[in-house]
Scaffold this active site. Structure first.
Site, PDB file in Angstrom:
ATOM      1  N   CYS A 264      -4.078  -4.637   0.927  1.00 31.31           N
ATOM      2  CA  CYS A 264      -4.711  -3.694   1.884  1.00 31.31           C
ATOM      3  C   CYS A 264      -4.018  -2.137   1.850  1.00 31.31           C
ATOM      4  CB  CYS A 264      -4.192  -4.349   3.556  1.00 31.31           C
ATOM      5  SG  CYS A 264      -2.698  -3.674   4.012  1.00 31.31           S
TER       6      CYS A 264
ATOM      7  N   CYS B   2      -0.277  -1.622   3.823  1.00 25.75           N
ATOM      8  CA  CYS B   2       1.148  -1.900   3.475  1.00 25.75           C
ATOM      9  C   CYS B   2       1.771  -1.145   2.606  1.00 25.75           C
ATOM     10  CB  CYS B   2       1.014  -3.293   2.916  1.00 25.75           C
ATOM     11  SG  CYS B   2       0.786  -4.751   3.828  1.00 25.75           S
TER      12      CYS B   2
ATOM     13  N   CYS C 288      -0.508  -8.377  -1.365  1.00 25.07           N
ATOM     14  CA  CYS C 288      -1.622  -7.872  -0.261  1.00 25.07           C
ATOM     15  C   CYS C 288      -2.208  -6.452  -0.849  1.00 25.07           C
ATOM     16  CB  CYS C 288      -0.712  -7.508   1.045  1.00 25.07           C
ATOM     17  SG  CYS C 288      -2.170  -6.927   2.369  1.00 25.07           S
TER      18      CYS C 288
END
Length: 190
Positions: free
Chosen positions: A51, A54, A49
């Site tokens: 993003c 996180c 991920c």
């Protein structure tokens, strides 16, 4: 040209999985009194991920995150060290106040992922959980300071690792979200 580092748990090849994996214990980075969280059963939708929310280990461009049903998550030790990182966020990421590792993040609001908890499988003491199967929110690494001119290389590296890159979630999860939303809004099934 040097290899682009994605995350320590995927850069050198995936660890062996075990179809009979029954869960394990996630442990934070604290050498003394670490937080321990038990996950019963295997994880699902494991992915890299990009993003900016996180938790990522030092030097990682991506996190590795998966989900488990919240009823399968139990804080075993030192839960008093946990605090929610951002109470306004959809994912209520509970992180260790001492080392900063995100231990689990339940989704409690009305959402397609309600009842799931996001976890970082590289924190398992045990081996055998499902490996990452795709990469999500790839463009979001730019928001964390990654050079946009290097994104073609990042996507190529993800594909080398058999992690198909998406700038949202993979198609199956996006279809699930859209189906949930349609049902919630009363759209008849075709």
């Amino acid at each position: 040209m040097p290899t682009i580092a994605i995350h320590p748990s995927v850069d050198n090849g995936f660890k062996a999985t075990n179809a009979a994996f029954l869960g394990g214990t996630l442990v934070c980075n604290c050498a003394i009194n670490p937080v321990k969280v038990r996950i019963k059963g295997d994880i699902a939708h494991n992915h890299a991920c990009g993003c900016s929310k996180c938790w990522k280990p030092d030097g990682a461009v991506f996190s590795v995150v998966a989900v488990a049903p919240m009823e399968n998550v139990e804080v075993l030790e030192n839960g008093d060290k946990l605090a929610v990182v951002d109470p306004a966020a959809l994912i209520q990421r509970n992180a260790c106040k001492d080392c900063g590792v995100h231990m689990y993040g339940p989704v409690e609001r009305d959402h397609p992922f309600k009842g799931l908890a996001f976890v970082h499988p590289e924190r398992f003491e045990e081996q055998g959980s499902a490996n990452p199967g795709f990469a999500a929110f790839v463009s979001s690494i730019i928001e964390s300071g990654y050079d946009p001119a290097k994104m073609d290389g990042v996507r190529a590296r993800l594909r080398e690792l058999n992690l198909e890159p998406y700038d949202c979630l993979n198609p199956g999860l996006m279809d699930y979200i859209a189906t949930w939303t349609a049902k919630k809004n009363g759209v008849p099934a075709q």
